[in-house]
Design a protein around this motif. Structure first.
Motif, short mmCIF file in Angstrom:
data_model
loop_
_atom_site.label_atom_id
_atom_site.label_comp_id
_atom_site.label_asym_id
_atom_site.label_seq_id
_atom_site.Cartn_x
_atom_site.Cartn_y
_atom_site.Cartn_z
N ALA A 1 0.82 -1.20 0.00
CA ALA A 1 0.00 0.00 0.00
C ALA A 1 0.86 1.25 0.00
CB ALA A 1 -0.92 0.00 1.21
N GLU A 2 1.99 1.17 0.73
CA GLU A 2 2.88 2.33 0.81
C GLU A 2 3.38 2.72 -0.57
OE1 GLU A 2 3.80 4.13 3.59
OE2 GLU A 2 4.75 5.41 2.12
N PHE B 1 0.46 4.09 -2.77
CA PHE B 1 0.04 5.44 -2.40
C PHE B 1 1.07 6.46 -2.83
CE2 PHE B 1 -0.68 8.89 0.64
CZ PHE B 1 -2.00 9.13 0.36
N ARG B 2 2.34 6.09 -2.60
CA ARG B 2 3.41 6.99 -2.99
C ARG B 2 3.41 7.22 -4.50
NH1 ARG B 2 8.82 7.96 -0.76
NH2 ARG B 2 9.88 9.04 -2.44
N LEU C 1 0.91 6.94 -6.52
CA LEU C 1 -0.26 7.74 -6.87
C LEU C 1 0.02 9.23 -6.67
CD1 LEU C 1 -2.84 6.36 -7.80
CD2 LEU C 1 -3.83 6.83 -5.57
N SER C 2 0.62 9.55 -5.53
CA SER C 2 0.85 10.96 -5.24
C SER C 2 1.93 11.53 -6.15
CB SER C 2 1.20 11.16 -3.77
OG SER C 2 2.54 10.85 -3.55
N ALA D 1 0.23 12.29 -9.38
CA ALA D 1 -0.58 13.50 -9.31
C ALA D 1 0.30 14.74 -9.38
CB ALA D 1 -1.41 13.51 -8.03
N GLY D 2 1.45 14.69 -8.68
CA GLY D 2 2.35 15.84 -8.73
C GLY D 2 2.89 16.06 -10.13
N THR D 3 3.26 14.94 -10.80
CA THR D 3 3.79 15.05 -12.16
C THR D 3 2.75 15.60 -13.12
OG1 THR D 3 4.92 13.04 -11.58
CG2 THR D 3 5.18 13.81 -13.83
N MET D 4 1.47 15.32 -12.80
CA MET D 4 0.37 15.75 -13.66
C MET D 4 0.42 17.26 -13.91
SD MET D 4 -1.96 14.13 -15.11
CE MET D 4 -3.35 14.64 -16.06
N VAL D 5 0.81 18.02 -12.88
CA VAL D 5 0.87 19.48 -13.03
C VAL D 5 1.84 19.84 -14.16
CG1 VAL D 5 1.53 21.60 -11.89
CG2 VAL D 5 0.28 19.87 -10.63
#
Lengths: 366, 356
Positions: free
Chosen positions: A66-67, A70-71, A73-74, A77-81
């Protein structure tokens, strides 16, 4: 026990030191570093050595857990910007290039805009964009700084909080509402003012127009000034309020009057913040679309005449011309949007760079 | 004993001051002089009188204060008057905006406006409403929030909890830069990317203007706001909370989801509401990619949709004599929606126990 209050006090400052401390395992927490506020050293020399803390070995890191998920995923999301910003540039260029190839005149120097026939240039639009934004800032910045100083140093505390709240609310009013107000209400006093200016100051080229007055550069930039006012005000108010009390008290103790205190202690301290606020206001003014589409005359020409009906901007032209645009016309509008994107990107990056430099400076000074 | 000995020194130390009534007297004098000047020469109306009066007041105050108190005190007084007048100058147009919104918007504030669309409403019909536009705004903003809120919160978690070094700093910097992207550029991006390139594949080669495209554009605009506010809130979560969780052996992802996020939740909700308020007022991207329509369309994925902001724009540029009344009422509705969201968000922020 005695160290927990100071830790949470440190956490409230929101500095980067707060979070860097958690990346380390619990056994390696160097509370001295947290207490003094100095950033913890990062690097191999600070990896936890064996033997710190009790108990056996830590469980091995799982490859799929899970770690990790989750990492990941985040991080995504950050790269998405970054992906979005790059995608904006790529897709705008992809649609703009075919139109630019079909263009029969020079895109950067031509003033006309017959995009559907393949003749379009951005000179008049870019000129109008910069002119309206600059006039708006010339009007808005002194007033905004005045209000910011009033709120931070002159008004009683209770009034200052209420008014600050109201100013923040005004920043939330949609631009289409300002456009509607400018088009239907504000246009009358501006027309009277234009006629008066022409009568007494018609010898200045800016005000040399026999009319019709109506939707002019002056109307557009005044509406724009009212719109950027709350942004510049709230940012510079924050900066002025952050002036170290010691600096102000030192000036007062040396016998300075209130204005001299502001001039010698508050304004120099706040200058980078004010510059950044003005740049952000400039970015907003350059990109403003609907309010200008509703208050400018939508003509294509380079003229310094402020009061005669006319004026245009890149963004307003996109909103006005989109309805009648063919495939080629849409490409031309996208090409002009690309120019706008580049201009605002440069302005915003400069503003942010100034703010970042200032942030480091205040952290060191604090 | 001290009073008798100190009194002469105190008056000597304290320079001569203008009496309290002096500024008021100068103001009255300046106004009278301005009225005489402007009306005597027939230069203009009462606005010019006030302007000239203010200028005369400033110079008169400066001159009198220089004579009595000295140059430094005079400067202090003049700047103080200027700063106060800047405030008055800004309040005037803003109160005019609010006054016209309420007075003109009340004209069509009735059931028909909120219950009907503009379908089959000709230029001679006084009826017609914004039902379709309200539906469009709610759907578009809702979808945009569904896209940008999870993405924004995850990105903020990366920046605060996981991000290290150059890459995280770059992302932080570009989030800030992204805040300043003009809304029309976001609209053009979705136009080029979704409407003209991607959606023709599922739409028989025709460009697919839809409410969903507008939602995509709005989420581009909302994302940086959500990231920034969430990031600030996560940084405010006290370190001992996290350390306590780690000490109990809770893995990092569970600490973030169960400890950090719930603690920061009120602040995050505030930021999300502010970004929703901003997105609801955007016109330009909706104009470019939703197409606009007069009919009610409940399906955001197919066919044109309208929105409240776009409705204001289209009615304001309409030539029907009944259109301005509709535009004002729609503007009033839009401002009410945005302000309710903003005020609720600010009140929530004030009750937030993390504080600032």
């Amino acid at each position: 026990m005695g160290e927990s209050p100071s830790r949470s006090a440190d956490a409230r400052t929101g500095g980067s030191g707060v979070t860097t401390s958690h990346a380390r395992p619990a056994g390696a927490v160097a509370s001295a570093g947290i207490l003094t506020g100095t950033p913890l050293p990062t690097g191999p020399e600070f990896e936890p050595g064996p033997g710190m803390g009790g108990g056996g070995a830590l469980p091995r890191r799982r490859t799929f857990g899970a770690e990790r998920a989750f990492r990941g995923l985040s991080v995504a999301a950050g790269t998405m910007v970054l992906v979005i910003i790059i995608a904006i540039a790529i897709f705008l260029i992809a649609k703009a290039v075919p139109a630019l190839r079909a263009n029969q005149v020079n895109f950067f120097t031509a003033k006309e805009w017959f995009a559907n026939e393949g003749r379009f240039g951005i000179a008049a639009l870019a000129f109008g964009t910069v002119l309206t934004a600059v006039i708006a800032l010339l009007v808005a910045v002194p007033v905004a700084l005045g209000i910011a100083l009033y709120l931070s140093h002159y008004a009683p505390r209770r009034i200052a909080t209420t008014l600050g709240f109201l100013i923040d609310l005004l920043a939330a009013v949609p631009s289409v509402v300002f456009g509607l107000w400018g088009r239907e209400v504000f246009i009358d006093p501006v027309n009277d003012f234009a006629a008066w200016l022409n009568r007494y100051f018609g010898w200045i080229p800016f005000f040399d127009s026999e009319g019709p007055y109506g939707r002019s550069i002056m109307l557009g930039s005044l509406v724009l000034a009212i719109m950027v006012l709350p942004i510049i005000t709230s940012l510079s108010r924050e900066v002025f309020a952050q002036t170290p009390k010691a600096n102000e008290e030192a000036a007062l103790a040396l016998g300075a009057t209130k204005w001299e205190t502001i001039r010698t202690a508050v304004l120099p301290y706040g200058r980078p913040g004010v510059v950044a606020a003005v740049m952000l206001g400039l970015g907003r003014a350059l990109g403003e679309t609907i309010a200008l589409a509703m208050t400018l005359g939508a003509t294509f020409g380079i003229s310094f005449n402020l009061i005669g009906s006319g004026g245009n901007s890149i963004a307003a032209n996109i909103a006005n011309g989109f309805g009648e645009a063919s495939d080629l016309g849409r490409g031309a509008l996208i090409a002009s949007g690309l120019v706008l994107f580049a201009i605002t990107l440069v302005v915003n990056m400069t503003a942010r760079a100034i703010i970042y430099r200032r942030r480091e400076f205040t952290e060191v000074a604090a | 004993m001290t009073t008798t000995t100190l009194a002469p020194t105190a008056t000597a130390l304290r320079g001569r001051r203008l009496p309290k009534w002096a500024p008021i007297a100068i103001a009255a004098l300046a106004l009278a002089l301005a009225a005489a000047l402007v009306h005597g020469a027939g230069l203009g109306g009462w606005v010019l009188t006030l302007t000239v009066g203010a200028l005369l007041y400033l110079t008169g105050l400066y001159a009198v204060a220089t004579a009595v108190e000295g140059r430094r005190a005079a400067r202090n007084r003049t700047w103080s008057a200027l700063i106060h007048s800047a405030f008055v100058l800004a309040v005037l147009p803003l109160s005019s905006v609010i006054w016209t919104l309420v007075s003109k918007g009340a004209e069509r504030l009735d059931g028909t406006f909120f219950g009907t669309s503009m379908n089959n409403i000709g230029p001679r019909d006084a009826t017609g409403g914004a039902y379709h536009a309200i539906v469009g705004t709610l759907q578009q903003v809702g979808i945009a929030a569904l896209i940008s809120v999870p993405l924004g919160i995850l990105a903020a978690i990366y920046i605060v909890e996981y991000g290290r070094g150059r890459f995280a700093n770059t992302i932080r910097f570009f989030v800030d830069v992204m805040t300043g992207i003009p809304s029309i550029v976001a609209g053009l991006f979705v136009l080029a990317f979704w409407v003209l390139i991607v959606s023709p594949y599922v739409n028989d080669g025709r460009p697919g203007y839809s409410g969903f495209a507008a939602a995509l554009a709005l989420s581009v605009l909302m994302l940086p706001t959500v990231v920034r506010s969430t990031e600030e809130m996560l940084r405010l979560v006290p370190a001992p909370l996290r350390e306590g969780a780690y000490a109990l052996g809770v893995p990092k992802w569970k600490t973030i989801l169960r400890i950090v996020l719930p603690t920061a939740l009120p602040g995050i909700v505030t930021g999300v509401m502010l970004s929703i308020a901003r997105a609801a007022g955007e016109t330009a991207p909706v104009l470019l990619v939703a197409g606009g329509t007069a009919a009610i369309n409940f399906n955001p994925f197919e066919h044109n949709q309208s929105s409240l902001a776009l409705f204001v724009y289209s009615q304001a540029t309409d030539s029907s004599k009944y259109a301005p009344a509709r535009a004002w009422t729609a503007a009033l509705t839009l401002v009410a929606l945005v302000l309710v969201l903003t005020i609720a968000a600010k009140l929530l922020a004030r009750r937030n126990r993390l504080g600032r």
